[in-house]
Design a protein around this motif. Structure first.
Motif, PDB file in Angstrom:
ATOM      1  N   TRP A  34     -56.314   8.053  23.630  1.00  0.00           N
ATOM      2  CA  TRP A  34     -56.916   7.424  22.533  1.00  0.00           C
ATOM      3  C   TRP A  34     -55.812   6.956  21.588  1.00  0.00           C
ATOM      4  CZ3 TRP A  34     -61.987   6.736  21.193  1.00  0.00           C
ATOM      5  CH2 TRP A  34     -62.229   6.439  19.792  1.00  0.00           C
ATOM      6  N   ARG A  35     -55.870   5.672  20.996  1.00  0.00           N
ATOM      7  CA  ARG A  35     -54.954   4.915  20.174  1.00  0.00           C
ATOM      8  C   ARG A  35     -55.563   4.621  18.752  1.00  0.00           C
ATOM      9  NH1 ARG A  35     -51.587  -0.548  21.230  1.00  0.00           N
ATOM     10  NH2 ARG A  35     -53.809  -1.396  20.899  1.00  0.00           N
ATOM     11  N   VAL A  36     -54.839   4.984  17.837  1.00  0.00           N
ATOM     12  CA  VAL A  36     -54.899   4.507  16.356  1.00  0.00           C
ATOM     13  C   VAL A  36     -53.904   3.679  16.059  1.00  0.00           C
ATOM     14  CG1 VAL A  36     -55.440   4.903  14.154  1.00  0.00           C
ATOM     15  CG2 VAL A  36     -56.444   6.258  15.720  1.00  0.00           C
TER      16      VAL A  36
ATOM     17  N   VAL B  91     -46.220   9.109  17.850  1.00  0.00           N
ATOM     18  CA  VAL B  91     -46.357   8.444  16.329  1.00  0.00           C
ATOM     19  C   VAL B  91     -45.169   7.298  16.478  1.00  0.00           C
ATOM     20  CG1 VAL B  91     -46.622   8.477  14.303  1.00  0.00           C
ATOM     21  CG2 VAL B  91     -47.526  10.283  15.355  1.00  0.00           C
ATOM     22  N   GLN B  92     -45.852   6.227  15.982  1.00  0.00           N
ATOM     23  CA  GLN B  92     -44.575   5.120  15.835  1.00  0.00           C
ATOM     24  C   GLN B  92     -44.901   4.382  14.526  1.00  0.00           C
ATOM     25  OE1 GLN B  92     -45.033   1.012  17.554  1.00  0.00           O
ATOM     26  NE2 GLN B  92     -43.241   1.761  18.900  1.00  0.00           N
TER      27      GLN B  92
ATOM     28  N   VAL C 137     -50.646   5.715  16.496  1.00  0.00           N
ATOM     29  CA  VAL C 137     -50.704   6.938  17.031  1.00  0.00           C
ATOM     30  C   VAL C 137     -51.470   7.126  18.423  1.00  0.00           C
ATOM     31  CG1 VAL C 137     -51.598   9.344  16.574  1.00  0.00           C
ATOM     32  CG2 VAL C 137     -50.887   7.858  14.612  1.00  0.00           C
ATOM     33  N   LEU C 138     -50.777   7.810  19.609  1.00  0.00           N
ATOM     34  CA  LEU C 138     -51.456   7.650  20.612  1.00  0.00           C
ATOM     35  C   LEU C 138     -51.472   9.109  20.960  1.00  0.00           C
ATOM     36  CD1 LEU C 138     -52.381   6.067  23.318  1.00  0.00           C
ATOM     37  CD2 LEU C 138     -50.124   5.762  23.972  1.00  0.00           C
TER      38      LEU C 138
ATOM     39  N   LEU D 165     -52.375   8.905   8.864  1.00  0.00           N
ATOM     40  CA  LEU D 165     -51.646   9.798   9.723  1.00  0.00           C
ATOM     41  C   LEU D 165     -52.205  11.004   9.703  1.00  0.00           C
ATOM     42  CD1 LEU D 165     -47.888   8.667   9.423  1.00  0.00           C
ATOM     43  CD2 LEU D 165     -49.479   8.129  11.507  1.00  0.00           C
ATOM     44  N   GLN D 166     -52.516  11.798   8.652  1.00  0.00           N
ATOM     45  CA  GLN D 166     -53.248  13.078   8.514  1.00  0.00           C
ATOM     46  C   GLN D 166     -54.362  13.080   9.164  1.00  0.00           C
ATOM     47  OE1 GLN D 166     -54.326  14.235   4.603  1.00  0.00           O
ATOM     48  NE2 GLN D 166     -53.353  16.201   4.821  1.00  0.00           N
ATOM     49  N   GLU D 167     -55.317  12.230   9.108  1.00  0.00           N
ATOM     50  CA  GLU D 167     -56.657  12.372   9.739  1.00  0.00           C
ATOM     51  C   GLU D 167     -56.399  11.960  11.320  1.00  0.00           C
ATOM     52  OE1 GLU D 167     -60.602  12.612  10.601  1.00  0.00           O
ATOM     53  OE2 GLU D 167     -59.406  13.082   8.797  1.00  0.00           O
ATOM     54  N   SER D 168     -55.501  11.076  11.731  1.00  0.00           N
ATOM     55  CA  SER D 168     -55.274  10.929  12.999  1.00  0.00           C
ATOM     56  C   SER D 168     -54.734  12.358  13.843  1.00  0.00           C
ATOM     57  CB  SER D 168     -54.125   9.981  13.342  1.00  0.00           C
ATOM     58  OG  SER D 168     -54.588   8.863  12.714  1.00  0.00           O
ATOM     59  N   PHE D 169     -53.869  13.119  12.952  1.00  0.00           N
ATOM     60  CA  PHE D 169     -53.450  14.459  13.466  1.00  0.00           C
ATOM     61  C   PHE D 169     -54.825  15.383  13.477  1.00  0.00           C
ATOM     62  CE2 PHE D 169     -48.944  13.572  11.715  1.00  0.00           C
ATOM     63  CZ  PHE D 169     -48.641  12.703  12.783  1.00  0.00           C
TER      64      PHE D 169
END
Length: 417
Positions: free
Chosen positions: A365-367, A311-312, A324-325, A293-297
């Motif tokens: 973009w989605r992770v 974030v889900q 994360v979208l 989550l930290q890297e996604s942010f």
């Protein structure tokens, strides 16, 4: 044929001198032959001593020729004793099959000598004694050389096995060092990139806006200070882990349940949706989920828009799902990137036996990550990723709206069955 070494020549000279002393002392069978004739087979067998290591087969042949000539003359004790060394050296240093051949030859020869003398003399005691003497001259050196050679071969095999074990241990050590360096690089990247990206973007915003009022400026500076302090704290934590042994990591590790605290430091609006019942997760899953989550942010900071991210977090019986979208901005942020973020997130998921997906999704973009949490969840590097193909995937809720930067709108869904 190579030239004998000084040590071998010295051994041959010493053997020749000893043979001469035995001849001078009368240690030979007197059949009327002149003593000087016994010197010739003695010289031949001593030449074999000089060649015992360089040409063992030649030394064996010379010993056999010398033995035949010496027996016809007498025989003499000195030549017979030196011939035993020729036989021993030929079997020890010669080709491996030569040992089995010589064992058959010497055994049959000893029996044959006894049988021949028995027919000639007619007294069984004489051939028995001669057969024993023939065995001492031929069979004993051969069996001794075979035993010594087997022990040497076994020692060589054990040495090779020990070297192989040492090489494997060195490879294991290098693999462990490489894995640890990769893990440390992943942790440092996730810590530094997140905090410094936020600092860089907020600083750029302050420099680009000349109409900021003191309150907004103070808020941005406070956020910059918060990210700096958090980054330093995490660096100190990692340095502490490196310096200390046996410290309990559970009390200081990051947890997925700290996602709201993480969102509070992002600097952009985040809509958080939590599904299922939050529970204690294994330490590795907790840390991996937090870092992903930290890297996604961080990626949202670099490539997202002012609309922030959605974030889900879904807690399932045997896994936790993270999604994360975010929208993708039209203009680049100008922040440097080496592409290690996606690699690190994929590595974290793979090491836990989970799955990782990242790519364009609609206009953004989605992770999406699945991390197994059950007792049967694989923890090795080479386990295949777990996927729930038969179960319909639940998409992230709709667009965020009215969420202030650095805050989260949380929707907790009913517990999943």
């Amino acid at each position: 044929m190579t030239t004998p070494s000084r040590q071998e020549v010295a051994a041959a000279v010493a053997a020749f001198a000893a043979g001469l002393l035995l001849l001078g002392g009368g240690a030979y069978v007197h059949r009327g032959a002149a003593v000087g004739l016994f010197v010739l087979p003695l010289v031949v067998t001593c030449c074999g001593v000089a060649l015992r290591k360089r040409a063992p087969v030649v030394a064996l042949v010379l010993g056999a020729v010398a033995l035949v000539g010496d027996v016809l003359l007498g025989p003499s004790l000195g030549t017979v004793l030196i011939v035993t060394d020729n036989i021993y050296a030929g079997v020890l240093y010669g080709p491996r099959p030569l040992g089995r051949i010589m064992l058959w030859i010497t055994s049959i020869g000893a029996i044959g000598v006894g049988a021949l003398l028995g027919l000639m003399v007619g007294d069984w005691r004489v051939p028995a004694a001669m057969a024993v003497q023939a065995a001492l001259v031929g069979v004993v050196p051969v069996t001794t050389a075979i035993a010594v050679r087997q022990h040497r071969d076994q020692a060589v095999a054990e040495r090779a096995r020990a070297e192989q074990v040492a090489r494997l241990a060195e490879l294991d050590r290098r693999a462990a060092v490489s894995a640890e360096r990769t893990r440390m690089a992943r942790e440092l990247h996730d810590m530094v990139a997140n905090h410094f990206s936020a600092i860089a973007i907020q600083s750029s915003a302050m420099l680009a806006r000349a109409d900021l009022d003191p309150a907004a400026t103070r808020k941005i500076v406070e956020s910059i200070r918060e990210n700096s302090v958090q980054g330093m704290a995490e660096m100190r934590t990692m340095i502490g882990f490196l310096r200390e042994d046996g410290e309990e990591i559970e009390a200081r590790r990051h947890r997925l349940s700290d996602v709201e605290t993480l969102i509070a430091r992002t600097g952009f609006p985040v809509e958080l949706s939590v599904g299922g019942t939050s529970r204690d997760l294994p330490a590795a899953v907790d840390l991996a989920g937090y870092r992903i989550l930290q890297e996604s942010f961080t990626n949202v900071l670099k490539h997202g828009t002012d609309r922030g991210a959605r974030v889900q977090v879904r807690y399932r019986p045997d896994m936790v799902e993270l999604t994360v979208l975010n929208d993708v901005g039209a203009r680049p942020s100008g922040l440097p990137g080496a592409g290690a973020g996606l690699v690190g997130m994929r590595e974290r998921a793979t090491l836990l036996g989970g799955s990782f997906e990242a790519g364009p999704y609609g206009s953004g973009w989605r992770v999406r990550v699945e991390l197994p949490t059950g007792a049967a969840a694989p923890a090795g590097l080479f386990w295949p990723a777990r996927r729930r193909a038969a179960e319909p995937r639940e998409e992230v809720p709709g667009e965020p709206g009215g969420v202030a930067p650095g805050t989260a709108r949380v929707e907790r869904e009913k517990e999943l069955s």
